[in-house]
Design a protein around this motif. Structure first.
Motif, PDB file in Angstrom:
ATOM      1  N   ILE A 184       0.839  -1.214   0.000  1.00 22.85           N
ATOM      2  CA  ILE A 184       0.000   0.000   0.000  1.00 22.85           C
ATOM      3  C   ILE A 184       0.871   1.261   0.000  1.00 22.85           C
ATOM      4  CG2 ILE A 184      -2.057  -0.976   1.108  1.00 22.85           C
ATOM      5  CD1 ILE A 184      -1.077   0.200   3.779  1.00 22.85           C
ATOM      6  N   PRO A 185       0.317   2.353  -0.547  1.00 19.58           N
ATOM      7  CA  PRO A 185       1.056   3.619  -0.488  1.00 19.58           C
ATOM      8  C   PRO A 185       0.993   4.223   0.909  1.00 19.58           C
ATOM      9  CG  PRO A 185      -1.049   3.924  -1.627  1.00 19.58           C
ATOM     10  CD  PRO A 185      -0.951   2.462  -1.283  1.00 19.58           C
ATOM     11  N   ILE A 186       2.127   4.653   1.407  1.00 18.13           N
ATOM     12  CA  ILE A 186       2.195   5.309   2.715  1.00 18.13           C
ATOM     13  C   ILE A 186       3.185   6.473   2.604  1.00 18.13           C
ATOM     14  CG2 ILE A 186       2.954   5.049   5.126  1.00 18.13           C
ATOM     15  CD1 ILE A 186       0.367   3.553   4.687  1.00 18.13           C
ATOM     16  N   VAL A 194      -3.828  -4.934   4.613  1.00 12.60           N
ATOM     17  CA  VAL A 194      -2.390  -4.627   4.527  1.00 12.60           C
ATOM     18  C   VAL A 194      -1.970  -3.673   5.652  1.00 12.60           C
ATOM     19  CG1 VAL A 194      -0.522  -3.785   3.067  1.00 12.60           C
ATOM     20  CG2 VAL A 194      -2.490  -4.924   2.019  1.00 12.60           C
ATOM     21  N   SER A 195      -2.763  -2.627   5.837  1.00 17.17           N
ATOM     22  CA  SER A 195      -2.373  -1.670   6.887  1.00 17.17           C
ATOM     23  C   SER A 195      -2.400  -2.353   8.262  1.00 17.17           C
ATOM     24  CB  SER A 195      -3.268  -0.427   6.860  1.00 17.17           C
ATOM     25  OG  SER A 195      -4.619  -0.778   6.858  1.00 17.17           O
ATOM     26  N   ALA A 196      -3.339  -3.271   8.468  1.00 12.58           N
ATOM     27  CA  ALA A 196      -3.381  -3.973   9.764  1.00 12.58           C
ATOM     28  C   ALA A 196      -2.128  -4.833   9.932  1.00 12.58           C
ATOM     29  CB  ALA A 196      -4.641  -4.838   9.861  1.00 12.58           C
ATOM     30  N   MET A 252      -3.036  14.786  -1.738  1.00 16.83           N
ATOM     31  CA  MET A 252      -4.210  13.950  -2.061  1.00 16.83           C
ATOM     32  C   MET A 252      -3.833  12.494  -1.871  1.00 16.83           C
ATOM     33  SD  MET A 252      -6.942  15.355  -3.408  1.00 16.83           S
ATOM     34  CE  MET A 252      -7.448  13.854  -4.183  1.00 16.83           C
ATOM     35  N   GLU A 253      -4.594  11.798  -1.074  1.00 19.56           N
ATOM     36  CA  GLU A 253      -4.165  10.429  -0.772  1.00 19.56           C
ATOM     37  C   GLU A 253      -5.231   9.422  -1.164  1.00 19.56           C
ATOM     38  OE1 GLU A 253      -2.287  10.385   3.049  1.00 19.56           O
ATOM     39  OE2 GLU A 253      -0.744  11.633   2.142  1.00 19.56           O
ATOM     40  N   ARG A 254      -5.808   9.630  -2.338  1.00 20.40           N
ATOM     41  CA  ARG A 254      -6.828   8.663  -2.756  1.00 20.40           C
ATOM     42  C   ARG A 254      -6.192   7.326  -3.112  1.00 20.40           C
ATOM     43  NH1 ARG A 254     -11.962  11.288  -5.838  1.00 20.40           N
ATOM     44  NH2 ARG A 254     -12.378  12.854  -4.262  1.00 20.40           N
TER      45      ARG A 254
HETATM   46  C1  LIG Z   1      -0.178   8.860  -1.658  1.00 15.30           C
HETATM   47  C2  LIG Z   1      -0.830   8.187  -0.503  1.00 15.30           C
HETATM   48  C3  LIG Z   1      -0.283   8.323   0.753  1.00 15.30           C
HETATM   49  C4  LIG Z   1      -0.877   7.692   1.845  1.00 15.30           C
HETATM   50  N1  LIG Z   1      -0.308   7.844   3.067  1.00 15.30           N
HETATM   51  C5  LIG Z   1      -0.834   7.197   4.118  1.00 15.30           C
HETATM   52  C6  LIG Z   1      -0.209   7.290   5.395  1.00 15.30           C
HETATM   53  O1  LIG Z   1       0.794   7.973   5.578  1.00 15.30           O
HETATM   54  N2  LIG Z   1      -0.745   6.584   6.410  1.00 15.30           N
HETATM   55  C7  LIG Z   1      -1.877   5.809   6.240  1.00 15.30           C
HETATM   56  O2  LIG Z   1      -2.320   5.169   7.204  1.00 15.30           O
HETATM   57  N3  LIG Z   1      -2.503   5.734   5.060  1.00 15.30           N
HETATM   58  C8  LIG Z   1      -1.999   6.385   3.991  1.00 15.30           C
HETATM   59  N4  LIG Z   1      -2.607   6.282   2.784  1.00 15.30           N
HETATM   60  C9  LIG Z   1      -3.802   5.436   2.668  1.00 15.30           C
HETATM   61  C10 LIG Z   1      -3.415   3.956   2.605  1.00 15.30           C
HETATM   62  O3  LIG Z   1      -2.694   3.723   1.425  1.00 15.30           O
HETATM   63  C11 LIG Z   1      -4.685   3.090   2.641  1.00 15.30           C
HETATM   64  O4  LIG Z   1      -5.263   3.191   3.905  1.00 15.30           O
HETATM   65  C12 LIG Z   1      -4.343   1.656   2.345  1.00 15.30           C
HETATM   66  O5  LIG Z   1      -4.113   1.510   0.978  1.00 15.30           O
HETATM   67  C13 LIG Z   1      -5.447   0.715   2.786  1.00 15.30           C
HETATM   68  O6  LIG Z   1      -5.083  -0.611   2.437  1.00 15.30           O
HETATM   69  P1  LIG Z   1      -5.578  -1.886   3.269  1.00 15.30           P
HETATM   70  O7  LIG Z   1      -5.222  -3.118   2.534  1.00 15.30           O
HETATM   71  O8  LIG Z   1      -5.097  -1.794   4.676  1.00 15.30           O
HETATM   72  O9  LIG Z   1      -7.122  -1.680   3.316  1.00 15.30           O
HETATM   73  P2  LIG Z   1      -8.180  -2.011   2.177  1.00 15.30           P
HETATM   74  O10 LIG Z   1      -8.826  -3.301   2.528  1.00 15.30           O
HETATM   75  O11 LIG Z   1      -7.567  -1.840   0.822  1.00 15.30           O
HETATM   76  O12 LIG Z   1      -9.145  -0.794   2.428  1.00 15.30           O
HETATM   77  C14 LIG Z   1      -9.863  -0.624   3.661  1.00 15.30           C
HETATM   78  C15 LIG Z   1     -10.859   0.488   3.460  1.00 15.30           C
HETATM   79  O13 LIG Z   1     -10.189   1.734   3.242  1.00 15.30           O
HETATM   80  C16 LIG Z   1     -10.555   2.309   1.986  1.00 15.30           C
HETATM   81  N5  LIG Z   1      -9.356   2.931   1.393  1.00 15.30           N
HETATM   82  C17 LIG Z   1      -8.232   2.313   1.018  1.00 15.30           C
HETATM   83  N6  LIG Z   1      -7.342   3.230   0.565  1.00 15.30           N
HETATM   84  C18 LIG Z   1      -7.916   4.432   0.673  1.00 15.30           C
HETATM   85  C19 LIG Z   1      -7.516   5.767   0.386  1.00 15.30           C
HETATM   86  N7  LIG Z   1      -6.335   6.065  -0.102  1.00 15.30           N
HETATM   87  N8  LIG Z   1      -8.410   6.761   0.616  1.00 15.30           N
HETATM   88  C20 LIG Z   1      -9.627   6.489   1.115  1.00 15.30           C
HETATM   89  N9  LIG Z   1     -10.056   5.249   1.433  1.00 15.30           N
HETATM   90  C21 LIG Z   1      -9.221   4.241   1.209  1.00 15.30           C
HETATM   91  C22 LIG Z   1     -11.065   1.156   1.166  1.00 15.30           C
HETATM   92  O14 LIG Z   1     -11.996   1.582   0.182  1.00 15.30           O
HETATM   93  C23 LIG Z   1     -11.732   0.287   2.217  1.00 15.30           C
HETATM   94  O15 LIG Z   1     -13.026   0.753   2.545  1.00 15.30           O
HETATM   95  C24 LIG Z   1      -2.062   6.917   1.682  1.00 15.30           C
HETATM   96  C25 LIG Z   1      -2.620   6.789   0.416  1.00 15.30           C
HETATM   97  C26 LIG Z   1      -2.022   7.416  -0.672  1.00 15.30           C
HETATM   98  C27 LIG Z   1      -2.627   7.266  -2.015  1.00 15.30           C
END
Ligand SMILES: Cc1cc2nc3c(=O)[nH]c(=O)nc-3n(C[C@H](O)[C@H](O)[C@H](O)COP(=O)(O)OP(=O)(O)OC[C@H]3O[C@@H](n4cnc5c(N)ncnc54)[C@H](O)[C@@H]3O)c2cc1C
Lengths: 271, 154
Positions: free
Chosen positions: A50-52, A74-76, A229-231
């Protein structure tokens, strides 16, 4: 680009669901150099990537850090790593905060919730080059005191004479003695010169919109407001289209963008 | 220290008042100071006063079983209290000083009479308070929107 192995050297709980990991490349791997605002693709082996954003940009004073909120698989998995565990990291990717452009004027930093994480390296940079900037103001808002990041560092920053930092929360019980309301209120109260201000904002999109509106009302030209923007995104190399936002790919043109260049698409839900 | 009139003139809420109107309002104000924790207003009590904060920090609070919940904090240049404008003139929340607070206090009954006598002043004051009420409503909406919500991660 394949992920490079990094060891988790420490793991600190920020809030009930958010952790900061300090990372160090395994011997033989190079230390990646992230500029404030950039992000990496963090890989929990066997689970996913995932992007962080980096919350500590591997400077002499601060190791490489990432602050992760546990929202899905992934974040978990990343939040559950223990010191000594190994994770993968690709990057640096994306654009940076306009810290060179902002010199000589005031810098107003507006963060909401987890949004302080990508701004932390920018604050460190400004403090490390303090003479190059005018007033430095940090406005930080959170839902409640339990959801604020970097509490001990906030206290240190509050003790500095060359930084105006204020924190506000939406909901406060008897233990909170600070301000209550929305972060835009701090922007209204802050003392800066709008004609020579650069504003850096990070937080949920609703906050970005209202933050930018308040800055505009205070006279800061929209071309000097930058947001991160962190979509949702996937490949990080402008191939898959996951993070396409209007004509832009956040992984390539973002995450840090000039507000007026993305404003038209901000009101549209996941594009 | 600034005069009452200067303090009022520097606030955003009274920016539309003429010099004469500011002077008329200033004549009705008195300087007050509150120690940390003292109450400027008490929920449910008659709304006899409104305040403009000169220097300090006031928390609007309501009691809950877990203790006082702060709904909003008010700061330099903010006004405290608008229940004095509308019947039954009862205060909605406690207003408690956080740290030492200096304020300008206005007697509501006198001000209401003055507004009835001088309709132009009354109209401008209503406009001033309406702008504050709208600002606070917008802020409350943002709080309800939960702008830091989890749905949009970051
Ligand atoms: C450029 C960038 C930088 C980021 N920086 C950080 C950071 O510093 N720390 C951090 O905790 N997270 C950050 N994020 C968000 C992080 O990448 C997502 O939370 C992560 O991808 C979720 O993955 P997952 O497998 O844990 O959850 P998933 O199972 O993939 O998602 C869990 C839930 O979160 C939603 N979701 C996932 N990603 C996003 C998102 N980007 N925006 C809104 N909703 C989302 C999904 O739709 C779903 O409902 C960033 C995202 C981007 C694009």
């Amino acid at each position: 680009m394949t992920p490079r192995a990094h060891r988790v050297v420490s793991r600190r709980g920020e809030t009930a669901d958010t952790w900061t990991l300090a990372l160090e490349p395994l011997p033989g791997e190079e230390l990646p150099l992230f500029a404030p605002g950039q992000f990496g693709m963090l890989y929990a082996f066997g689970v996913g990537e995932i992007p962080i954003s980096v919350s500590g940009a591997s400077t002499a004073l601060d190791p490489l850090r990432c602050t992760v909120r546990s929202v899905g698989s992934v974040s978990a998995a990343l939040c559950a790593t223990a010191p000594g565990d190994v994770v993968g990291l690709r990057g640096p990717f994306g654009s940076r905060w306009p810290l060179a452009e902002a010199t000589a004027g005031d810098v107003v930093i507006v963060a909401g919730g987890l949004g302080l994480a990508p701004l932390r390296p920018a604050i460190h940079h400004v403090l490390a080059h303090r003479n190059e900037y005018g007033r430095v103001i940090v406005c930080y808002g959170g839902r409640s005191a339990d959801e604020l990041l970097f509490m001990s560092e906030l206290e240190v920053w509050r003790g500095r004479f060359d930084l105006d930092i204020d924190v506000i929360v939406d909901i406060a019980g008897p233990d909170w003695h600070g301000k209550v309301g929305v972060v835009t209120k701090l922007v209204e109260l802050a003392a800066f010169d709008p004609d020579r201000t650069f504003a850096l904002l990070c937080g949920p999109e609703v906050m970005l919109r209202f933050g930018a509106l308040t800055l505009r009302k205070r006279g800061v030209p929209v071309e000097r407001c930058y947001i991160s923007m962190e979509r949702n995104m996937h490949c990080a190399i402008a191939q898959c289209g996951h993070c396409q936002f209007g004509p832009k790919f956040i992984c390539r043109e973002g995450p840090v963008q000039r507000y007026d260049e993305v404003e038209p698409w901000l009101k549209i839900g996941e594009l | 220290m600034q005069s009452i009139e200067q303090t009022l003139a520097a606030t955003r809420m009274f920016r539309n008042l003429t010099r004469e109107q500011l002077a008329a309002l200033a004549r009705l104000g008195e300087e007050v100071e509150y120690a940390d924790g003292s109450r400027l207003m008490i929920e449910g009590e008659p709304a006899d006063w409104f305040f403009v904060i000169r220097e300090g920090f006031v928390a609007l609070q309501t009691d809950a079983p877990s203790g006082a919940i702060t709904i909003e904090t008010l700061h330099n240049g903010d006004s405290v209290g608008w229940s004095w404008l509308f019947e039954p003139y009862l205060t909605h929340f406690d207003a408690r000083s956080r740290g030492a607070t200096q304020a300008i206090r206005f007697d509501a009954a006198t001000l209401r009479v003055r507004c009835a006598e001088d309709r132009e002043l009354g109209y401008e004051l209503m406009r001033s308070f309406a702008s504050v009420i709208v600002e606070r409503l917008q802020a409350t909406r943002l709080q309800l929107l939960d702008v830091y919500g989890r749905a949009t991660v970051s």
